[in-house]
Structure formats: C-alpha cells, structure tokens
Write a protein that holds these residues in place. Structure first.
Motif, PDB file in Angstrom:
ATOM      1  N   GLU A   1      -1.939 -13.612 -42.822  1.00 32.88           N
ATOM      2  CA  GLU A   1      -0.549 -13.259 -43.009  1.00 32.88           C
ATOM      3  C   GLU A   1       0.056 -12.751 -41.697  1.00 32.88           C
ATOM      4  O   GLU A   1       1.188 -13.082 -41.376  1.00 32.88           O
ATOM      5  N   GLN A   2      -0.709 -11.961 -40.936  1.00 34.97           N
ATOM      6  CA  GLN A   2      -0.210 -11.434 -39.670  1.00 34.97           C
ATOM      7  C   GLN A   2       0.042 -12.577 -38.684  1.00 34.97           C
ATOM      8  O   GLN A   2       1.028 -12.557 -37.958  1.00 34.97           O
ATOM      9  N   GLN A   3      -0.833 -13.579 -38.700  1.00 37.33           N
ATOM     10  CA  GLN A   3      -0.661 -14.714 -37.801  1.00 37.33           C
ATOM     11  C   GLN A   3       0.611 -15.478 -38.151  1.00 37.33           C
ATOM     12  O   GLN A   3       1.321 -15.936 -37.272  1.00 37.33           O
ATOM     13  N   LEU A   4       0.918 -15.607 -39.433  1.00 30.17           N
ATOM     14  CA  LEU A   4       2.132 -16.272 -39.879  1.00 30.17           C
ATOM     15  C   LEU A   4       3.366 -15.514 -39.401  1.00 30.17           C
ATOM     16  O   LEU A   4       4.328 -16.119 -38.925  1.00 30.17           O
ATOM     17  N   GLU A   5       3.329 -14.181 -39.476  1.00 32.42           N
ATOM     18  CA  GLU A   5       4.453 -13.366 -39.015  1.00 32.42           C
ATOM     19  C   GLU A   5       4.639 -13.499 -37.505  1.00 32.42           C
ATOM     20  O   GLU A   5       5.760 -13.572 -37.017  1.00 32.42           O
ATOM     21  N   GLY A   7       3.754 -16.068 -35.645  1.00 28.80           N
ATOM     22  CA  GLY A   7       4.261 -17.407 -35.380  1.00 28.80           C
ATOM     23  C   GLY A   7       5.747 -17.503 -35.665  1.00 28.80           C
ATOM     24  O   GLY A   7       6.500 -18.124 -34.914  1.00 28.80           O
ATOM     25  N   TRP A   8       6.202 -16.860 -36.738  1.00 28.81           N
ATOM     26  CA  TRP A   8       7.617 -16.869 -37.092  1.00 28.81           C
ATOM     27  C   TRP A   8       8.432 -16.123 -36.030  1.00 28.81           C
ATOM     28  O   TRP A   8       9.483 -16.590 -35.601  1.00 28.81           O
ATOM     29  N   ALA A   9       7.933 -14.973 -35.583  1.00 28.24           N
ATOM     30  CA  ALA A   9       8.640 -14.180 -34.572  1.00 28.24           C
ATOM     31  C   ALA A   9       8.705 -14.948 -33.251  1.00 28.24           C
ATOM     32  O   ALA A   9       9.738 -14.955 -32.582  1.00 28.24           O
ATOM     33  N   SER A  10       7.614 -15.596 -32.887  1.00 32.08           N
ATOM     34  CA  SER A  10       7.590 -16.375 -31.650  1.00 32.08           C
ATOM     35  C   SER A  10       8.573 -17.541 -31.735  1.00 32.08           C
ATOM     36  O   SER A  10       9.294 -17.835 -30.781  1.00 32.08           O
ATOM     37  N   SER A  11       8.611 -18.199 -32.877  1.00 35.86           N
ATOM     38  CA  SER A  11       9.537 -19.311 -33.079  1.00 35.86           C
ATOM     39  C   SER A  11      10.982 -18.837 -32.968  1.00 35.86           C
ATOM     40  O   SER A  11      11.810 -19.486 -32.342  1.00 35.86           O
ATOM     41  N   LEU A  12      11.279 -17.708 -33.587  1.00 34.78           N
ATOM     42  CA  LEU A  12      12.627 -17.155 -33.523  1.00 34.78           C
ATOM     43  C   LEU A  12      12.989 -16.777 -32.087  1.00 34.78           C
ATOM     44  O   LEU A  12      14.114 -17.009 -31.646  1.00 34.78           O
TER      45      LEU A  12
END
Length: 103
Positions: A1-5, A7-12
């Motif tokens: 779950e932390q990796q998903l967060e 990845g989302w922050a990096s994408s943003l």
C-alpha cells in the motif's frame, strides 16, 4: 500500500512539473512581446541576450562533462550547432510576432 501511495505521489509530482513547464513555455510569447515593446530593444538583441544567458548558464556543465568524458568534443560541437539553429529559429519566430497581428 505504501508503494502505491509513493507511486501516486511521484506521478502527481511529474504531472505538476509538466504543467508548470507548459505554462512557462506558453508565457514566452507574451513576455517577448512585452520586452520588445521597450524602447531600444529589437528582436535581435532580445534573442542574443536570451540565448547568450542560456549558453553561459550551461557552459560550465558542458565543459565539466567533456573533461569527465561523459560526452566527447564532437557531441559538444554538435550541440552548439544545434543550439545555434534553435536560436535562429527563435529569432525568426520573434520577428514574425512583431510583424503580424493576432487573429
């Protein structure tokens, strides 16, 4: 779950960087029009100043890269030629902006 967060922050983050770069790029034409409206500033002087500052800012890094062997001298020469063509193209764009009206 932390990796998903993460990845989302990096994408943003990168999407935000792209939006900011697009806004800066788009502001180029109004800025050029405003600068060249000043007395004594013509398109040649503006292009020379703009690309001269860019070249001086990049020169130390380019020299360092050639000395370290990251790029060879021929690549650096090619970059100068390419940058010169970009500067001449920009000069042509700027002259075009001064001689046309908005439609």
């Amino acid at each position: 779950e932390q990796q998903l967060e993460e990845g989302w922050a990096s994408s943003l983050l990168w999407k935000s960087v792209i939006v900011i770069l697009c806004a800066l790029w788009a502001s180029n034409f109004p800025a050029a029009k405003l600068v060249m409206a000043e007395p004594g500033v013509d398109s040649g002087l503006y292009a020379l100043t703009r690309f001269g500052i860019a070249a001086l800012a990049l020169l130390p890094g380019a020299i360092h890269s050639v000395k370290r062997g990251d790029i060879d001298l021929e690549t650096a020469k090619g970059a100068v030629v390419c940058g010169s063509w970009v500067a001449f193209g920009y000069l042509g764009q700027t002259v075009g902006l001064l001689t046309t009206t908005a439609s």
